[in-house]
Design a protein around this motif. Structure first.
Motif, PDB file in Angstrom:
ATOM      1  N   PHE A 176       0.808  -1.219   0.000  1.00 19.62           N
ATOM      2  CA  PHE A 176       0.000   0.000   0.000  1.00 19.62           C
ATOM      3  C   PHE A 176       0.846   1.276   0.000  1.00 19.62           C
ATOM      4  CE2 PHE A 176      -2.597  -3.312   2.048  1.00 19.62           C
ATOM      5  CZ  PHE A 176      -3.642  -3.350   1.136  1.00 19.62           C
ATOM      6  N   LYS A 177       2.087   1.151  -0.429  1.00 18.20           N
ATOM      7  CA  LYS A 177       3.016   2.285  -0.428  1.00 18.20           C
ATOM      8  C   LYS A 177       2.481   3.483  -1.213  1.00 18.20           C
ATOM      9  CE  LYS A 177       7.889   3.209  -1.142  1.00 18.20           C
ATOM     10  NZ  LYS A 177       8.626   2.877   0.056  1.00 18.20           N
ATOM     11  N   LYS A 178       1.787   3.223  -2.312  1.00 21.98           N
ATOM     12  CA  LYS A 178       1.301   4.307  -3.177  1.00 21.98           C
ATOM     13  C   LYS A 178      -0.187   4.590  -2.995  1.00 21.98           C
ATOM     14  CE  LYS A 178       4.948   3.735  -6.419  1.00 21.98           C
ATOM     15  NZ  LYS A 178       5.489   4.358  -7.554  1.00 21.98           N
ATOM     16  N   VAL A 179      -0.787   4.057  -1.943  1.00 18.50           N
ATOM     17  CA  VAL A 179      -2.210   4.294  -1.680  1.00 18.50           C
ATOM     18  C   VAL A 179      -2.346   5.542  -0.810  1.00 18.50           C
ATOM     19  CG1 VAL A 179      -4.283   3.371  -0.557  1.00 18.50           C
ATOM     20  CG2 VAL A 179      -2.837   1.872  -1.928  1.00 18.50           C
ATOM     21  N   PHE A 180      -3.265   6.410  -1.199  1.00 18.49           N
ATOM     22  CA  PHE A 180      -3.490   7.671  -0.497  1.00 18.49           C
ATOM     23  C   PHE A 180      -4.946   7.724  -0.053  1.00 18.49           C
ATOM     24  CE2 PHE A 180      -4.939  12.110  -0.884  1.00 18.49           C
ATOM     25  CZ  PHE A 180      -4.168  12.671   0.127  1.00 18.49           C
ATOM     26  N   LEU A 181      -5.190   8.077   1.195  1.00 21.98           N
ATOM     27  CA  LEU A 181      -6.559   8.204   1.720  1.00 21.98           C
ATOM     28  C   LEU A 181      -6.873   9.671   1.961  1.00 21.98           C
ATOM     29  CD1 LEU A 181      -6.645   5.381   4.439  1.00 21.98           C
ATOM     30  CD2 LEU A 181      -7.209   5.224   2.035  1.00 21.98           C
ATOM     31  N   SER A 182      -8.128  10.031   1.695  1.00 23.25           N
ATOM     32  CA  SER A 182      -8.574  11.390   1.983  1.00 23.25           C
ATOM     33  C   SER A 182     -10.053  11.359   2.324  1.00 23.25           C
ATOM     34  CB  SER A 182      -8.323  12.316   0.788  1.00 23.25           C
ATOM     35  OG  SER A 182      -9.273  12.089  -0.216  1.00 23.25           O
ATOM     36  N   PRO A 183     -10.532  12.417   2.971  1.00 21.70           N
ATOM     37  CA  PRO A 183     -11.972  12.472   3.230  1.00 21.70           C
ATOM     38  C   PRO A 183     -12.734  12.645   1.922  1.00 21.70           C
ATOM     39  CG  PRO A 183     -10.840  14.408   4.141  1.00 21.70           C
ATOM     40  CD  PRO A 183      -9.810  13.553   3.499  1.00 21.70           C
ATOM     41  N   ASP A 184     -13.963  12.181   1.890  1.00 19.82           N
ATOM     42  CA  ASP A 184     -14.827  12.418   0.732  1.00 19.82           C
ATOM     43  C   ASP A 184     -15.190  13.898   0.771  1.00 19.82           C
ATOM     44  OD1 ASP A 184     -16.355  11.995  -1.479  1.00 19.82           O
ATOM     45  OD2 ASP A 184     -17.794  10.640  -0.540  1.00 19.82           O
ATOM     46  N   ARG A 185     -15.174  14.546  -0.372  1.00 25.22           N
ATOM     47  CA  ARG A 185     -15.414  15.990  -0.421  1.00 25.22           C
ATOM     48  C   ARG A 185     -16.541  16.336  -1.379  1.00 25.22           C
ATOM     49  NH1 ARG A 185      -9.446  15.807  -0.376  1.00 25.22           N
ATOM     50  NH2 ARG A 185      -8.772  16.823   1.534  1.00 25.22           N
ATOM     51  N   THR A 186     -17.143  17.511  -1.155  1.00 27.56           N
ATOM     52  CA  THR A 186     -18.150  18.022  -2.077  1.00 27.56           C
ATOM     53  C   THR A 186     -17.422  18.526  -3.327  1.00 27.56           C
ATOM     54  OG1 THR A 186     -18.035  20.278  -1.228  1.00 27.56           O
ATOM     55  CG2 THR A 186     -19.634  18.810  -0.178  1.00 27.56           C
ATOM     56  N   VAL A 187     -18.157  18.845  -4.369  1.00 27.51           N
ATOM     57  CA  VAL A 187     -17.560  19.340  -5.610  1.00 27.51           C
ATOM     58  C   VAL A 187     -16.750  20.614  -5.334  1.00 27.51           C
ATOM     59  CG1 VAL A 187     -18.064  20.251  -7.911  1.00 27.51           C
ATOM     60  CG2 VAL A 187     -19.364  18.318  -7.026  1.00 27.51           C
ATOM     61  N   GLU A 188     -17.305  21.532  -4.542  1.00 33.42           N
ATOM     62  CA  GLU A 188     -16.611  22.780  -4.227  1.00 33.42           C
ATOM     63  C   GLU A 188     -15.313  22.501  -3.467  1.00 33.42           C
ATOM     64  OE1 GLU A 188     -19.923  22.367  -3.178  1.00 33.42           O
ATOM     65  OE2 GLU A 188     -20.799  23.385  -4.899  1.00 33.42           O
ATOM     66  N   GLU A 189     -15.380  21.584  -2.484  1.00 34.18           N
ATOM     67  CA  GLU A 189     -14.195  21.251  -1.704  1.00 34.18           C
ATOM     68  C   GLU A 189     -13.122  20.596  -2.579  1.00 34.18           C
ATOM     69  OE1 GLU A 189     -16.097  20.396   2.709  1.00 34.18           O
ATOM     70  OE2 GLU A 189     -16.173  18.809   1.194  1.00 34.18           O
ATOM     71  N   ARG A 190     -13.552  19.760  -3.542  1.00 31.42           N
ATOM     72  CA  ARG A 190     -12.598  19.117  -4.451  1.00 31.42           C
ATOM     73  C   ARG A 190     -11.891  20.158  -5.317  1.00 31.42           C
ATOM     74  NH1 ARG A 190     -16.578  14.690  -5.029  1.00 31.42           N
ATOM     75  NH2 ARG A 190     -17.384  15.712  -6.881  1.00 31.42           N
ATOM     76  N   GLU A 191     -12.648  21.151  -5.800  1.00 31.53           N
ATOM     77  CA  GLU A 191     -12.043  22.214  -6.605  1.00 31.53           C
ATOM     78  C   GLU A 191     -11.024  23.006  -5.788  1.00 31.53           C
ATOM     79  OE1 GLU A 191     -12.234  22.995  -9.876  1.00 31.53           O
ATOM     80  OE2 GLU A 191     -13.343  21.114 -10.039  1.00 31.53           O
ATOM     81  N   LYS A 192     -11.382  23.336  -4.551  1.00 29.91           N
ATOM     82  CA  LYS A 192     -10.478  24.085  -3.679  1.00 29.91           C
ATOM     83  C   LYS A 192      -9.214  23.261  -3.409  1.00 29.91           C
ATOM     84  CE  LYS A 192     -10.147  26.357   0.779  1.00 29.91           C
ATOM     85  NZ  LYS A 192     -10.718  26.574   2.087  1.00 29.91           N
ATOM     86  N   GLN A 193      -9.374  21.973  -3.134  1.00 31.60           N
ATOM     87  CA  GLN A 193      -8.235  21.097  -2.868  1.00 31.60           C
ATOM     88  C   GLN A 193      -7.340  20.979  -4.096  1.00 31.60           C
ATOM     89  OE1 GLN A 193      -7.384  19.946   0.020  1.00 31.60           O
ATOM     90  NE2 GLN A 193      -5.809  18.458  -0.486  1.00 31.60           N
ATOM     91  N   LYS A 194      -7.956  20.899  -5.264  1.00 26.93           N
ATOM     92  CA  LYS A 194      -7.198  20.798  -6.513  1.00 26.93           C
ATOM     93  C   LYS A 194      -6.326  22.039  -6.710  1.00 26.93           C
ATOM     94  CE  LYS A 194      -8.133  19.447 -11.289  1.00 26.93           C
ATOM     95  NZ  LYS A 194      -9.206  19.192 -12.252  1.00 26.93           N
ATOM     96  N   ARG A 195      -6.913  23.229  -6.455  1.00 26.26           N
ATOM     97  CA  ARG A 195      -6.147  24.470  -6.566  1.00 26.26           C
ATOM     98  C   ARG A 195      -4.992  24.496  -5.559  1.00 26.26           C
ATOM     99  NH1 ARG A 195     -11.308  26.650  -7.276  1.00 26.26           N
ATOM    100  NH2 ARG A 195     -11.418  27.303  -5.111  1.00 26.26           N
TER     101      ARG A 195
END
Length: 163
Positions: A110-129
């Motif tokens: 699992f060296k390359k496995v990444f976990l994150s919270p599930d996010r809303t569309v707006e939160e995903r856009e903010k995280q992407k930026r």
């Protein structure tokens, strides 16, 4: 202020039915998402049963044995690892797993496995930026350590550990 019947009176703010519906729906969506964990980088499995086993194995390595349901998102494409949404029984379990997730990088499978919270569309856009900004900062200042915490990019001096 409370009335004699013990029911609170509004402080002059009037909510339209549409506003109230939107607020309640937002809270319901947030509650639903808080129980989910997204897994990225988990290799595609042959079937759903193998996926459940892999997710369970990852959680076991983190010292957790929650009840969960794991589902791949999106259409299957060659050479693309689709993310996995894991629905857990409680938001606290999801927070515990995400908090321990950095320990997965010390395992071979699992060296390359990444976990994150599930996010809303707006939160995903903010995280992407934020991630794009983080990558730029890492290129511009390779001598410093950069990471995202609480929606902000933090930079520290690699030698002293200060910001």
């Amino acid at each position: 202020a409370e009335t004699a019947s013990g029911v609170g009176q509004s402080s002059g703010t009037v909510f339209t039915p549409e506003t109230l519906k939107r607020v309640v729906k937002g809270v319901a969506v947030e509650e639903e998402l808080s129980r989910n964990v997204m897994m990225f980088g988990l290799p595609e499995e042959e079937n759903d049963e193998t996926l459940q086993e892999s997710v369970g194995e990852a959680f076991q390595l983190l010292g957790e044995k929650p009840k969960f349901e794991a589902v791949r998102l999106g259409k299957k494409k060659d050479s693309v690892m689709r993310p996995v949404r894991v629905v857990l029984s409680s938001a606290q379990t999801a927070r515990n797993i995400i908090g321990k997730s950095r320990n997965l990088r010390h395992t071979a499978k699992f060296k390359k496995v990444f976990l994150s919270p599930d996010r809303t569309v707006e939160e995903r856009e903010k995280q992407k930026r934020l991630v794009l900004e983080l990558k730029n900062k890492m290129e511009e200042e390779p001598e410093s350590k950069h990471f995202i915490r609480n929606g902000q990019i933090i930079s520290t001096n690699r030698n002293s550990g200060t910001t």
